[in-house]
Scaffold this motif. Structure first.
Motif, PDB file in Angstrom:
ATOM      1  N   TYR A  75       6.000   2.080   9.091  1.00 44.79           N
ATOM      2  CA  TYR A  75       5.073   0.983   9.349  1.00 44.79           C
ATOM      3  C   TYR A  75       3.960   1.362  10.318  1.00 44.79           C
ATOM      4  CZ  TYR A  75       7.843  -2.601   6.938  1.00 44.79           C
ATOM      5  OH  TYR A  75       8.490  -3.362   6.009  1.00 44.79           O
TER       6      TYR A  75
ATOM      7  N   ILE B 266       2.617  -7.198   6.433  1.00 40.22           N
ATOM      8  CA  ILE B 266       3.461  -6.103   5.945  1.00 40.22           C
ATOM      9  C   ILE B 266       4.757  -6.044   6.734  1.00 40.22           C
ATOM     10  CG2 ILE B 266       3.645  -3.594   5.747  1.00 40.22           C
ATOM     11  CD1 ILE B 266       0.632  -3.586   5.162  1.00 40.22           C
ATOM     12  N   LEU B 267       4.660  -6.162   8.062  1.00 43.77           N
ATOM     13  CA  LEU B 267       5.852  -6.068   8.901  1.00 43.77           C
ATOM     14  C   LEU B 267       6.827  -7.200   8.640  1.00 43.77           C
ATOM     15  CD1 LEU B 267       4.325  -5.006  12.328  1.00 43.77           C
ATOM     16  CD2 LEU B 267       5.610  -3.595  10.740  1.00 43.77           C
TER      17      LEU B 267
ATOM     18  N   ILE C 223       4.117   3.725   1.711  1.00 44.63           N
ATOM     19  CA  ILE C 223       5.336   3.471   2.488  1.00 44.63           C
ATOM     20  C   ILE C 223       6.540   4.066   1.771  1.00 44.63           C
ATOM     21  CG2 ILE C 223       6.928   1.631   3.222  1.00 44.63           C
ATOM     22  CD1 ILE C 223       4.413  -0.016   3.961  1.00 44.63           C
TER      23      ILE C 223
ATOM     24  N   LEU D 238      11.822   2.013   9.266  1.00 47.01           N
ATOM     25  CA  LEU D 238      10.717   1.067   9.375  1.00 47.01           C
ATOM     26  C   LEU D 238       9.778   1.366  10.549  1.00 47.01           C
ATOM     27  CD1 LEU D 238      12.386  -2.326   8.355  1.00 47.01           C
ATOM     28  CD2 LEU D 238      11.260  -0.615   6.925  1.00 47.01           C
TER      29      LEU D 238
END
Length: 172
Positions: A59, A14-15, A145, A55
């Motif tokens: 995250y 995902i990152l 998200i 982010l």
């Protein structure tokens, strides 16, 4: 090697996914603009500096849950004091991912930048949400998200620069 379909997303995947970062930035700007239009003393668009904190917040799973269930920046911080721990450092470390996400968003014309270094969005994109389908039986992480980023944009639009910096213990 073939991955098992029931296996959860790996946080590293995902990152490193630039498209998810671009969607988060897009959602943040949407949330900011929708609320800022009604504020007379505030710009209708977020500053570029704001996006470097999106982010690191969206995250982190616990932080994401906290912001998703809050309507004010202050109440989110009261619910989860660990949000403040190292936020500035995380933002600095994640700046390459943020630049990559912004680069993709600008290239795909999801976002643009004006002369005042504010991030703008097309008026027709203001209310439309980019939806990503979830795998059957799984939590839709991308939707979470996006929702958190939109809520974070709302919170930033309600607060001025000085209060954002004081409450989050960050510097622009």
């Amino acid at each position: 090697m073939i991955k098992n379909i029931k296996q959860e997303f790996n946080l590293y995947d995902i990152l490193q996914n630039v498209a998810i970062g671009a969607l988060a930035c897009h959602s943040f700007v949407q949330g900011y603009c929708v609320l800022a239009v009604s504020k007379n003393n505030k710009s209708n668009f977020p500053k570029l500096e704001y996006l470097f904190y999106v982010l690191p917040i969206v995250y982190h799973q616990d932080t994401m849950r906290t912001f998703k269930s809050s309507t004010e920046l202050y109440t989110a911080l009261v619910k989860n004091k660990s949000i403040l721990l190292g936020l500035q450092d995380r933002a600095n470390k994640m700046s390459p991912q943020t630049f990559d996400a912004l680069n993709l968003a600008f290239n795909k014309e999801l976002l643009s930048i004006n002369e005042a270094n504010e991030i703008t969005i097309n008026p027709e994109d203001l209310r439309s949400k980019i939806s990503i389908q979830a795998t059957l039986g799984r939590e839709n992480i991308v939707k979470n998200i996006q929702d958190t980023a939109r809520r974070l944009g709302n919170m930033f639009a309600k607060t001025d620069d000085k209060n954002i910096q004081l409450e989050l213990n960050i510097r622009f």
